[in-house]
Design an enzyme around this catalytic site. Structure first.
Site, mmCIF file in Angstrom:
data_model
loop_
_atom_site.group_PDB
_atom_site.id
_atom_site.type_symbol
_atom_site.label_atom_id
_atom_site.label_comp_id
_atom_site.label_asym_id
_atom_site.label_seq_id
_atom_site.Cartn_x
_atom_site.Cartn_y
_atom_site.Cartn_z
ATOM 1 N N ASN A 133 0.833 -1.212 0.000
ATOM 2 C CA ASN A 133 0.000 0.000 0.000
ATOM 3 C C ASN A 133 0.864 1.255 0.000
ATOM 4 O O ASN A 133 0.396 2.332 0.365
ATOM 5 C CB ASN A 133 -0.903 0.011 1.242
ATOM 6 C CG ASN A 133 -1.844 -1.171 1.263
ATOM 7 O OD1 ASN A 133 -2.482 -1.475 0.253
ATOM 8 N ND2 ASN A 133 -1.918 -1.853 2.386
ATOM 9 N N HIS A 171 -13.351 -2.684 6.896
ATOM 10 C CA HIS A 171 -12.143 -3.349 7.382
ATOM 11 C C HIS A 171 -12.356 -4.007 8.747
ATOM 12 O O HIS A 171 -13.135 -3.525 9.573
ATOM 13 C CB HIS A 171 -11.032 -2.296 7.488
ATOM 14 C CG HIS A 171 -9.680 -2.865 7.731
ATOM 15 N ND1 HIS A 171 -9.082 -2.867 8.959
ATOM 16 C CD2 HIS A 171 -8.797 -3.465 6.888
ATOM 17 C CE1 HIS A 171 -7.879 -3.413 8.877
ATOM 18 N NE2 HIS A 171 -7.681 -3.789 7.625
ATOM 19 N N GLU A 214 -15.709 3.012 4.760
ATOM 20 C CA GLU A 214 -14.405 3.450 4.256
ATOM 21 C C GLU A 214 -14.678 4.375 3.088
ATOM 22 O O GLU A 214 -15.700 4.233 2.420
ATOM 23 C CB GLU A 214 -13.590 2.236 3.774
ATOM 24 C CG GLU A 214 -13.227 1.301 4.907
ATOM 25 C CD GLU A 214 -12.543 0.018 4.430
ATOM 26 O OE1 GLU A 214 -11.839 0.040 3.414
ATOM 27 O OE2 GLU A 214 -12.734 -1.010 5.104
ATOM 28 N N SER A 236 -10.539 -1.208 0.959
ATOM 29 C CA SER A 236 -9.173 -1.732 0.896
ATOM 30 C C SER A 236 -9.006 -2.898 -0.050
ATOM 31 O O SER A 236 -7.960 -3.046 -0.670
ATOM 32 C CB SER A 236 -8.717 -2.147 2.295
ATOM 33 O OG SER A 236 -9.556 -3.161 2.817
ATOM 34 N N ASP A 270 -13.334 5.922 7.242
ATOM 35 C CA ASP A 270 -11.945 5.459 7.281
ATOM 36 C C ASP A 270 -11.298 5.766 5.925
ATOM 37 O O ASP A 270 -11.706 5.228 4.896
ATOM 38 C CB ASP A 270 -11.942 3.951 7.573
ATOM 39 C CG ASP A 270 -10.533 3.376 7.664
ATOM 40 O OD1 ASP A 270 -9.595 3.981 7.102
ATOM 41 O OD2 ASP A 270 -10.375 2.308 8.274
ATOM 42 N N HIS A 327 -7.046 4.249 2.677
ATOM 43 C CA HIS A 327 -6.570 4.072 1.294
ATOM 44 C C HIS A 327 -6.864 5.284 0.406
ATOM 45 O O HIS A 327 -6.623 5.231 -0.802
ATOM 46 C CB HIS A 327 -7.176 2.804 0.693
ATOM 47 C CG HIS A 327 -6.716 1.586 1.414
ATOM 48 N ND1 HIS A 327 -5.555 0.926 1.092
ATOM 49 C CD2 HIS A 327 -7.233 0.942 2.496
ATOM 50 C CE1 HIS A 327 -5.374 -0.096 1.925
ATOM 51 N NE2 HIS A 327 -6.386 -0.105 2.784
ATOM 52 N N LYS A 375 0.317 3.732 5.038
ATOM 53 C CA LYS A 375 0.128 3.367 3.626
ATOM 54 C C LYS A 375 0.793 4.434 2.758
ATOM 55 O O LYS A 375 2.008 4.394 2.573
ATOM 56 C CB LYS A 375 -1.352 3.143 3.361
ATOM 57 C CG LYS A 375 -1.875 2.029 4.314
ATOM 58 C CD LYS A 375 -3.244 1.573 4.057
ATOM 59 C CE LYS A 375 -3.830 0.741 5.185
ATOM 60 N NZ LYS A 375 -3.047 -0.415 5.638
HETATM 61 C C1 LIG Z 1 -9.360 0.406 5.676
HETATM 62 C C2 LIG Z 1 -8.271 0.152 6.658
HETATM 63 N N1 LIG Z 1 -8.367 0.700 7.875
HETATM 64 C C3 LIG Z 1 -7.412 0.525 8.799
HETATM 65 C C4 LIG Z 1 -6.298 -0.243 8.530
HETATM 66 C C5 LIG Z 1 -5.275 -0.459 9.597
HETATM 67 O O1 LIG Z 1 -4.214 0.430 9.420
HETATM 68 P P1 LIG Z 1 -2.751 0.083 9.948
HETATM 69 O O2 LIG Z 1 -2.168 -0.863 8.954
HETATM 70 O O3 LIG Z 1 -2.071 1.397 9.998
HETATM 71 O O4 LIG Z 1 -2.891 -0.554 11.295
HETATM 72 C C6 LIG Z 1 -6.148 -0.814 7.273
HETATM 73 C C7 LIG Z 1 -4.919 -1.584 6.945
HETATM 74 O O5 LIG Z 1 -4.876 -2.714 6.791
HETATM 75 C C8 LIG Z 1 -7.157 -0.630 6.312
HETATM 76 O O6 LIG Z 1 -7.061 -1.181 5.105
#
Ligand SMILES: Cc1ncc(COP(=O)(O)O)c(C=O)c1O
Length: 395
Positions: free
Chosen positions: A47, A133, A174, A178, A203, A206, A236
């Protein structure tokens, strides 16, 4: 998920189902070239959308923070004091996201779990997009609110659910999904939440560094003052590690007092904060990297004509259906020197296994063309075998 019986039986069952997860040992990396277990691959599985995870700018940002602040925060931020570096990063993040304040957590996962478990509680309802997620679902569960799920990006169904609910309601989505790479209809979701008085968490893990001139979809749509909680990650596009929530000062100070994933954990490592700050400064200075990313996305998608891929951005899921076909496709790519992971249930719904390709600003046109050719050839062969029954899910 419960692990029934002994661990060995669990692992054997996972392997039989073609669902065993293994860690691959990366021995070295240079940009997007990774040496994994003795072979070099071009990585199309990370990512690291803007190439900041291995870049002189972020390396120097991390080194500068390391020199000034050392290697660790020493304790939780409320215990041993809050490094000015992290406070500066939070101010930058808030300015970038157009909110009053922001709060950094040691991981994006912890930001989601910390925020949702703090803002909601028993008697509340959290309504989550079906493809949200795992960290959002885990946060919702930890809050002990009632968890409801709405079909992916289906605002009509969301509205039908909200119309029947009483009490405090939180909607969770989101902005860029993702595993599918598609975008949520944010304006419609905001309008729907406003009609029913529901609070909204988006969220942007991405979306940051990719959409809205790098500031994400919420700012891109001019919604920064109406979305209640915006989550982001430093891990990311910013090439570092950590997560954050952006919102009103009241929200942030409440979380400082009440989010257990903030209160009861050691603060983010200075090097991680320093790298993220350096990446942010660079993105505030120029959008040149983002433009390069989108040129690469366009190049990649032009070459994907014979494969139906979802979304329109750098996340490019190639759906195979069965987990076995996804593994076969990833293995075929690997034989040609390209690394992209097979994503299988429970990360994605059953029968929607896929290879997830992500394009970065630092891929070269030759790497993109090479991977696209390899993928097109392998996809035709794998899907042909899938149709003719030569690829089997293990019993
Ligand atoms: C949509 C989403 N939120 C949160 C996370 C978690 O983030 P981090 O990898 O910084 O713990 C991810 C990562 O996998 C994600 O894809």
């Amino acid at each position: 998920m419960d692990v029934e019986g002994d661990w060995e039986s669990y692992l054997t069952a996972r392997a039989r189902a073609g669902l065993l997860r293994v860690r691959r040992r990366v021995e070295a990396r240079a940009g997007m070239e990774y040496r994994i277990e003795g072979r070099t691959y071009v990585n199309f599985g990370s990512n690291d959308y803007l190439g900041f995870a291995d870049d002189p700018i972020t390396r120097e940002g991390a080194a500068e923070a390391l020199r000034e602040w050392g290697t660790g925060a020493g304790a939780a931020r409320l215990i041993s004091g809050d490094y000015a570096l992290v406070r500066e990063l939070e101010e930058m993040l808030a300015a970038w996201k157009g909110t009053e304040a922001a709060l950094v957590f040691p991981a994006g996962y912890m930001a989601n779990v910390g925020v949702l478990s703090a803002v909601a509680g028993p008697g509340d309802t959290i309504v989550v997009d079906r493809l949200a997620h795992a960290s959002l679902v885990d946060g919702a569960r930890l809050s002990r609110a009632t968890l409801r799920v709405f079909p992916h990006n289906d605002v009509e169904r969301l509205e039908a659910i909200l119309a029947r609910l009483r009490g405090r309601v939180f909607v969770v989505t989101e902005s860029v999904f993702s595993m599918d790479g598609d975008c949520a209809p944010l304006r419609e979701i905001v309008a729907c939440c406003q009609r029913y008085g529901a609070k909204l968490l988006v969220d942007e893990a991405h979306a940051l560094g990719v959409y809205g001139g790098g500031r994400g979809c919420v700012v891109g749509a001019g919604l920064e003052r109406v979305v209640d909680m915006v989550i982001g990650t430093l891990s990311k596009a910013l090439g570092s590690q950590g997560g954050f929530v952006a919102g009103t000062r009241g929200l942030i100070e409440m979380l400082v007092n009440h989010a257990r994933a903030f209160v009861y954990t050691t603060g983010i490592a200075p090097a991680a904060a320093g790298a993220a700050r350096a990446a942010l400064r660079e993105l505030m200075r120029t959008t040149e990297r983002i433009e390069r990313l989108w040129q690469n996305v366009q190049l990649w998608r032009q070459q994907m004509r014979n494969i139906a891929v979802r979304g329109a951005g750098p996340i490019c899921p190639v759906i195979t259906g069965s987990a076995a076909a996804a593994v076969a496709l990833a293995e075929s790519l690997a034989r040609d020197g390209y690394y992209a992971p097979a994503i299988r249930p429970p990360t994605v719904p059953r029968n929607e296994a896929r290879v997830r390709v992500t394009v970065s600003a630092v891929h070269t046109p030759e790497q993109i063309a090479g991977c696209a050719t390899s993928l097109s050839r392998a996809y035709a062969a794998v899907m042909n075998d899938e149709v003719h029954g030569e690829i089997h899910e293990c019993a």
